[in-house]
Enzyme design. Structure first.
Site, PDB file in Angstrom:
ATOM      1  N   HIS A 161      -1.021  -2.646  -0.240  1.00  0.00           N
ATOM      2  CA  HIS A 161      -0.068  -2.473   0.859  1.00  0.00           C
ATOM      3  C   HIS A 161      -0.244  -1.126   1.560  1.00  0.00           C
ATOM      4  CE1 HIS A 161       3.388  -3.919   3.028  1.00  0.00           C
ATOM      5  NE2 HIS A 161       4.142  -2.890   2.698  1.00  0.00           N
ATOM      6  N   SER A 188       4.739  -3.908   7.505  1.00  0.00           N
ATOM      7  CA  SER A 188       5.523  -4.558   6.465  1.00  0.00           C
ATOM      8  C   SER A 188       6.639  -5.399   7.093  1.00  0.00           C
ATOM      9  CB  SER A 188       6.065  -3.506   5.485  1.00  0.00           C
ATOM     10  OG  SER A 188       6.521  -4.092   4.299  1.00  0.00           O
TER      11      SER A 188
END
Length: 269
Positions: free
Chosen positions: A238, A125
């Site tokens: 994600h 991320s």
């Protein structure tokens, strides 16, 4: 005050018996900052694994169970918390001055007595952009993996309306008012300096860090003729499901161990 020098090391509860952990305070750019060290309990000489977390402040903080996964695959893992977190000095930036905490963490790993000189950098991320910054700046990097990683800070500002207030506060404004600050935080502009093999892992359905980040990085690296491999997952977002996550961890650590760096001897010398 040498960057990467250990000041204190305190035992930290490990989630698995095969991995020992310590919380470390180390020097970075004149600050005492903290990170979590995970090592195989069995004595030996291992590759180094620099783990760069996502999020900011308490969001996305280093999880012992996560870095233990990588240590179990045969790595000495160090995960900086970044400055200003959990008692560390300074104020956390957002892929800004806190990049020095990453550079210093790499120096710390290189001096670790159980490390063989091979250094792998992993970013998840927000950590993806930090990993790329490290590969731009540091020599002797064996490989880099960015998983669901940010590659373009202006794109993050455009896409994540929920993060704009934080980004304006930390960076000093928007991309329109502070274009150079966003450019400085975007390693795509310096990607020609990346010398190590790069693996990009991304879920196509990701809405936290969109798939566009992966595509921009892939296109830039290929444009420059860099060694770039991509693993794209059409049905994942994600955060991957636990079993698939573990499978990708095993696969990517195998990929890391197969890399020869730039000169065929595991580093970029």
């Amino acid at each position: 005050m040498n960057d990467g020098v250990e000041l204190t090391r305190n035992p930290y509860p490990s989630p698995v018996a095969s991995v020992k952990m310590h919380e470390v305070i180390y020097w970075s750019d004149g600050l005492r900052v903290k990170g979590l060290l995970a090592e195989p309990a069995e004595e030996g000489i291992y590759d180094a694994f620099l783990y760069l977390r996502g999020g900011i402040k308490g969001v996305g903080m280093v999880r012992p169970s996560r870095i233990a996964q990588f240590a179990q695959q045969g790595f000495v893992v160090f995960a900086p918390y970044y400055r200003g977190n959990r008692g560390g000095e300074g104020n956390e930036d957002f892929a800004g001055e806190d990049r020095h905490d990453v550079f210093s963490a790499a120096a710390y790993l290189r001096d670790h007595p159980s490390v063989n000189g091979r250094l792998h950098i992993f970013g998840f991320s927000r950590g993806g952009v930090m990993a790329l910054q490290a590969a731009v700046e540091l020599e002797h990097v064996t490989s880099l993996v960015t998983w669901g990683g940010v590659s373009d800070m202006e794109l993050t500002y455009d896409e994540r309306k929920d993060m704009r207030r934080m980004m304006k506060r930390v960076i000093g404004g928007s991309p329109k008012t502070q274009p150079e600050s966003y450019k400085w935080r975007t390693p795509l502009y310096d990607a020609e300096r990346i010398q190590c093999p790069v693996l990009i892992i991304h879920g196509v359905l990701d809405t936290n860090v969109t798939f566009e980040h992966a595509l921009r990085l892939e296109n830039r690296l290929k444009e420059l003729g860099k060694h770039c491999e991509t693993w794209y997952y059409e049905h994942f977002d994600h955060n991957f499901p636990p079993l698939e996550n573990l499978g990708v961890v095993r696969k990517l650590t195998t990929w890391m161990k197969q890399q020869k760096g730039v000169n065929g001897h595991g580093d970029a010398s």
